[in-house]
Design an enzyme around this catalytic site. Sequence first.
Site, PDB file in Angstrom:
ATOM      1  N   GLY A  18       0.866  -1.297  -0.110  1.00 25.49           N
ATOM      2  CA  GLY A  18      -0.111  -0.015  -0.048  1.00 25.49           C
ATOM      3  C   GLY A  18       0.919   1.110   0.116  1.00 25.49           C
ATOM      4  CG  ASP A  54      -0.943  -0.320   8.293  1.00 29.11           C
ATOM      5  OD1 ASP A  54      -1.869   0.326   8.336  1.00 29.11           O
ATOM      6  OD2 ASP A  54      -0.936  -1.644   7.787  1.00 29.11           O
ATOM      7  N   GLY A 109      -5.150   0.220   9.843  1.00 34.06           N
ATOM      8  CA  GLY A 109      -3.959  -0.112  10.641  1.00 34.06           C
ATOM      9  C   GLY A 109      -3.874  -1.646  10.535  1.00 34.06           C
ATOM     10  CD  GLU A 119      -8.113  -1.339   8.258  1.00 33.69           C
ATOM     11  OE1 GLU A 119      -8.819  -1.163   7.501  1.00 33.69           O
ATOM     12  OE2 GLU A 119      -6.737  -1.655   7.988  1.00 33.69           O
ATOM     13  CB  VAL A 127      -8.969  10.299   3.707  1.00 36.21           C
ATOM     14  CG1 VAL A 127      -8.505  11.436   4.232  1.00 36.21           C
ATOM     15  CG2 VAL A 127     -10.093  10.513   2.572  1.00 36.21           C
ATOM     16  CD  GLN A 128      -7.109   6.347   8.198  1.00 43.13           C
ATOM     17  OE1 GLN A 128      -6.797   5.759   9.361  1.00 43.13           O
ATOM     18  NE2 GLN A 128      -8.171   5.558   7.492  1.00 43.13           N
TER      19      GLN A 128
END
Length: 345
Positions: free
Chosen positions: A10, A127, A170, A222, A276-277
């Site tokens: 990611g 994360d 996370g 999450e 968005v994070q």
Amino acid sequence: MRIGILTGGGDCPGLNAVIRAVTRKGIQEGDNILGILHGWKGMVTGQHEELTLRAVSGLIHRGGTILHTSRTNPFKEKDGGQKVVATFKRLGLDALVAIGGEDTLGVAQRLFAEHQLPVVGVPKTIDNDVSGTDVTFGFDTAVSIATEAIDRLHTTAESHDRVMVLEVMGRHAGWIAVHSGMAGGADVIPIPERPFDLDEVSESISARHARGKSFSIVVVAEGARLDVKNAEGLVKQSEELDEFGHVRLGGIGHFLAKEIEERTGFETRVTVLGHVQRGGSPTAHDRVLATLFGVRAHDLVREGKFGMMAAIVNGRIGEVTLEESVKELKTVDMDLFDVAAIFSG
Ligand code: F6P
């Protein structure tokens, strides 16, 4: 030297700052830097581009990655390791810098251990779950974004006398939830490291309202798990596994909001912060961290310290072995969580 650099997994804010740092330092010392496109996929297909000073100018503040990324696991393919080694030779590389989280670094470690590929790692992820480093770049930006979201939810929660549930990312670590929840003054922070009980969460919200508060803020990771016997307790978006065996998490926010509303009778709304994070500009902290990591990674290459990862160790830039970095996930320190708990309810 001819040095390849790739970004895998990611994306996260600060990737471009690392690419810039490795390239600028490398070119200063007479190296050629090759950008490998689309993460490990590029080390199979050979897709690449030359990184010049011009190519990396104006990058320090830019989110995302100019090299693109993928969640490709070369070891899922037959002879994947050999294919990476063949590309490495074909491109005339002397070393490879792999910027990524546990999956990308895990591949780097295997390539080093099983194929003696001269690789060094740089730990990235919002994360913050990579072992061996105090912190990963991207985390501070994600926490800042989540904290700002909590601040905004606070005012509207108060106006409407509502419970607001914010779901943050996370994966299986609750770092973003704990840090942003503490910074934003959240009242309940369910995280994966400590499975939670629905009654306890609802009772603590009810108790808070009984003391005169008319609103509450819940920040849920999450990957937070329900404390249920003989079950995983996870809420998933899909059961489908990616090439590294991960399910897609998400949905716990909606689940929790419904349960809280039913159990407490308070009107409850949900915000899922999602990608968005991960988007947009890195914070000043992450720009500096990414630059330190990039420069250290180049030093490691020049010093021939392969199989190592640039890391922040006890607050200072240094390095650890890739083996140590991928041994286990770095989960939330329970002392920190206990401090956060003092302010809950
Ligand atoms: O690892 C970073 C991360 O953003 C996790 O927090 C999240 O679970 C996952 O990636 C989302 O992945 P994708 O970008 O594939 O939706």
